[in-house]
Design a protein around this motif. Structure first.
Motif, PDB file in Angstrom:
ATOM      1  N   THR A  94       0.847  -1.186   0.000  1.00  0.00           N
ATOM      2  CA  THR A  94       0.000   0.000   0.000  1.00  0.00           C
ATOM      3  C   THR A  94       0.883   1.237   0.000  1.00  0.00           C
ATOM      4  OG1 THR A  94      -1.668  -1.189   1.278  1.00  0.00           O
ATOM      5  CG2 THR A  94      -1.871   1.201   1.180  1.00  0.00           C
ATOM      6  N   ALA A  95       0.773   2.041  -1.052  1.00  0.00           N
ATOM      7  CA  ALA A  95       1.602   3.237  -1.166  1.00  0.00           C
ATOM      8  C   ALA A  95       0.850   4.497  -0.754  1.00  0.00           C
ATOM      9  CB  ALA A  95       2.110   3.391  -2.595  1.00  0.00           C
ATOM     10  N   ALA A  96      -0.455   4.545  -1.032  1.00  0.00           N
ATOM     11  CA  ALA A  96      -1.237   5.749  -0.723  1.00  0.00           C
ATOM     12  C   ALA A  96      -2.719   5.403  -0.693  1.00  0.00           C
ATOM     13  CB  ALA A  96      -0.977   6.848  -1.750  1.00  0.00           C
ATOM     14  N   GLU A  97      -3.476   6.151   0.087  1.00  0.00           N
ATOM     15  CA  GLU A  97      -4.934   6.070   0.101  1.00  0.00           C
ATOM     16  C   GLU A  97      -5.468   7.466  -0.162  1.00  0.00           C
ATOM     17  OE1 GLU A  97      -6.713   4.202   3.429  1.00  0.00           O
ATOM     18  OE2 GLU A  97      -5.332   2.482   3.439  1.00  0.00           O
ATOM     19  N   ILE A  98      -6.299   7.582  -1.186  1.00  0.00           N
ATOM     20  CA  ILE A  98      -6.767   8.894  -1.628  1.00  0.00           C
ATOM     21  C   ILE A  98      -8.294   8.911  -1.646  1.00  0.00           C
ATOM     22  CG2 ILE A  98      -6.705  10.594  -3.492  1.00  0.00           C
ATOM     23  CD1 ILE A  98      -4.082   9.205  -4.415  1.00  0.00           C
ATOM     24  N   PRO A  99      -8.930   9.742  -0.817  1.00  0.00           N
ATOM     25  CA  PRO A  99     -10.388   9.857  -0.882  1.00  0.00           C
ATOM     26  C   PRO A  99     -10.814  10.670  -2.098  1.00  0.00           C
ATOM     27  CG  PRO A  99      -9.512  11.369   0.757  1.00  0.00           C
ATOM     28  CD  PRO A  99      -8.337  10.587   0.232  1.00  0.00           C
ATOM     29  N   ILE A 100     -11.899  10.258  -2.719  1.00  0.00           N
ATOM     30  CA  ILE A 100     -12.498  11.006  -3.829  1.00  0.00           C
ATOM     31  C   ILE A 100     -13.862  11.481  -3.332  1.00  0.00           C
ATOM     32  CG2 ILE A 100     -13.203  10.975  -6.242  1.00  0.00           C
ATOM     33  CD1 ILE A 100     -10.218  10.494  -5.837  1.00  0.00           C
ATOM     34  N   ASP A 101     -13.921  12.746  -2.937  1.00  0.00           N
ATOM     35  CA  ASP A 101     -15.098  13.245  -2.239  1.00  0.00           C
ATOM     36  C   ASP A 101     -16.132  13.885  -3.161  1.00  0.00           C
ATOM     37  OD1 ASP A 101     -13.639  15.454  -2.931  1.00  0.00           O
ATOM     38  OD2 ASP A 101     -13.527  16.311  -0.912  1.00  0.00           O
ATOM     39  N   ALA A 102     -16.012  13.699  -4.462  1.00  0.00           N
ATOM     40  CA  ALA A 102     -17.011  14.236  -5.389  1.00  0.00           C
ATOM     41  C   ALA A 102     -18.344  13.522  -5.188  1.00  0.00           C
ATOM     42  CB  ALA A 102     -16.537  14.061  -6.825  1.00  0.00           C
ATOM     43  N   PRO A 103     -19.459  14.241  -5.258  1.00  0.00           N
ATOM     44  CA  PRO A 103     -20.757  13.623  -5.002  1.00  0.00           C
ATOM     45  C   PRO A 103     -21.197  12.693  -6.119  1.00  0.00           C
ATOM     46  CG  PRO A 103     -21.051  15.887  -5.723  1.00  0.00           C
ATOM     47  CD  PRO A 103     -19.575  15.691  -5.559  1.00  0.00           C
ATOM     48  N   TYR A 104     -22.073  11.792  -5.776  1.00  0.00           N
ATOM     49  CA  TYR A 104     -22.765  10.933  -6.731  1.00  0.00           C
ATOM     50  C   TYR A 104     -24.183  11.463  -6.902  1.00  0.00           C
ATOM     51  CZ  TYR A 104     -18.984   7.583  -5.837  1.00  0.00           C
ATOM     52  OH  TYR A 104     -17.767   6.970  -5.710  1.00  0.00           O
ATOM     53  N   PRO A 105     -24.828  11.181  -8.037  1.00  0.00           N
ATOM     54  CA  PRO A 105     -24.324  10.448  -9.195  1.00  0.00           C
ATOM     55  C   PRO A 105     -23.307  11.265  -9.985  1.00  0.00           C
ATOM     56  CG  PRO A 105     -26.510  11.309  -9.662  1.00  0.00           C
ATOM     57  CD  PRO A 105     -26.231  11.603  -8.214  1.00  0.00           C
ATOM     58  N   ARG A 106     -22.369  10.561 -10.623  1.00  0.00           N
ATOM     59  CA  ARG A 106     -21.327  11.206 -11.414  1.00  0.00           C
ATOM     60  C   ARG A 106     -21.653  11.028 -12.883  1.00  0.00           C
ATOM     61  NH1 ARG A 106     -16.134   9.113  -7.825  1.00  0.00           N
ATOM     62  NH2 ARG A 106     -16.734  10.233  -5.935  1.00  0.00           N
TER      63      ARG A 106
END
Length: 270
Positions: A231-243
């Motif tokens: 595991t090198a990195a954990e990145i949250p993607i906080d853009a709302p759904y629906p996309r």
């Protein structure tokens, strides 16, 4: 298009895990194959209920190995895989979709989707409506009688997904299912998969080597190093759904893609 209160609630639900306790957790997991190939080393991962998490990394870094370990198709050579409340993987409904559709060429789309229920000993007449519903979920209710040779690549993959979701899984594992498809078909299936996930509230672990696909689909991305994968990195993607399509063309999407690309580049740098 205006967003009503129910849509806003669903968007919030899709952005955050349901519980702080992981559905499954991998701690310092190693996997070395009989031929001496070390696939992953000291790999850590926590997967939360109703999350859409993507494993992103270069080819050969052990992403598929992680999926097989979680599915119980292989055993780790070191470390621990723990399920919430002490449950084991065989106490859960886990569905795995491979990169190739792996359909039976002599069977119709209907019978390919029916296969998991047939293996459970359920008569076809009793579950016919479930099979038809699963085909309808992936937009193939009109090709139930078609054979794989009569279907396009995208349609074959839809049948494969329908065969997985008919089991009503707690956890859906997808191993680069759209990698061999053209870009337009891939975009369409990305949208279809997100719609199914939002409707059914599964937990999804999605393997890809595409930065753009991982950002579009996920609410969290785990970046892996080259083999042996860690595991090198954990990145949250906080853009709302629906996309929808507009998200792919937005500045926010571009910024997130650049951040994930940078993390992947760092992971691949010795």
């Amino acid at each position: 298009m205006p967003i009503d209160a129910e849509d806003q609630t669903r968007q919030q639900d899709m952005r955050a895990p349901v519980t702080s306790a992981p559905l499954v957790r991998l701690e310092h997991v190693d996997k070395t194959f009989a031929n001496g190939t070390e696939a992953i080393r000291g790999f850590d991962l926590s997967l939360f209920e109703r999350e859409f998490l993507s494993l992103l990394g270069p080819s050969g870094c052990g992403k598929s190995t992680v999926l097989r370990l979680i599915a119980g198709l292989a055993a780790p050579t070191g470390g621990t895989i723990m399920w919430r409340e002490g449950a084991k993987s065989n106490d859960r409904r886990i569905a795995l979709v491979f990169q190739e559709p792996t359909l039976m060429p002599w069977a119709t789309a209907f019978d390919n989707v029916y296969l998991p229920l047939r293996l459970e000993g359920l008569p076809k007449r009793r579950v016919a409506s479930r099979v038809e519903t699963a085909l309808g979920l992936v937009g193939l209710d009109d090709v139930a009688g078609a054979y794989p040779r009569e279907l396009s690549g995208g349609m074959k993959m839809r049948v494969s997904i329908a065969r997985a979701v008919i089991t009503e899984p707690d956890l859906l594992l997808l191993d680069e299912p759209f990698a061999a498809l053209d870009e337009i078909t891939r975009f369409r299936l990305n949208d279809d998969l997100l719609a199914l996930w939002q409707d059914k509230r599964w937990t999804v672990l999605f393997v890809t080597h595409s930065v753009f696909e991982s950002v579009y689909l996920s609410n969290r991305i785990v970046v892996m190093t080259e083999r042996p994968g860690r595991t090198a990195a954990e990145i949250p993607i906080d853009a709302p759904y629906p996309r929808r399509d507009g998200f792919r063309n937005s500045a926010a999407y571009g910024e997130r893609c650049r951040a994930v690309s940078a993390a992947l580049q760092r992971a691949m740098t010795p």
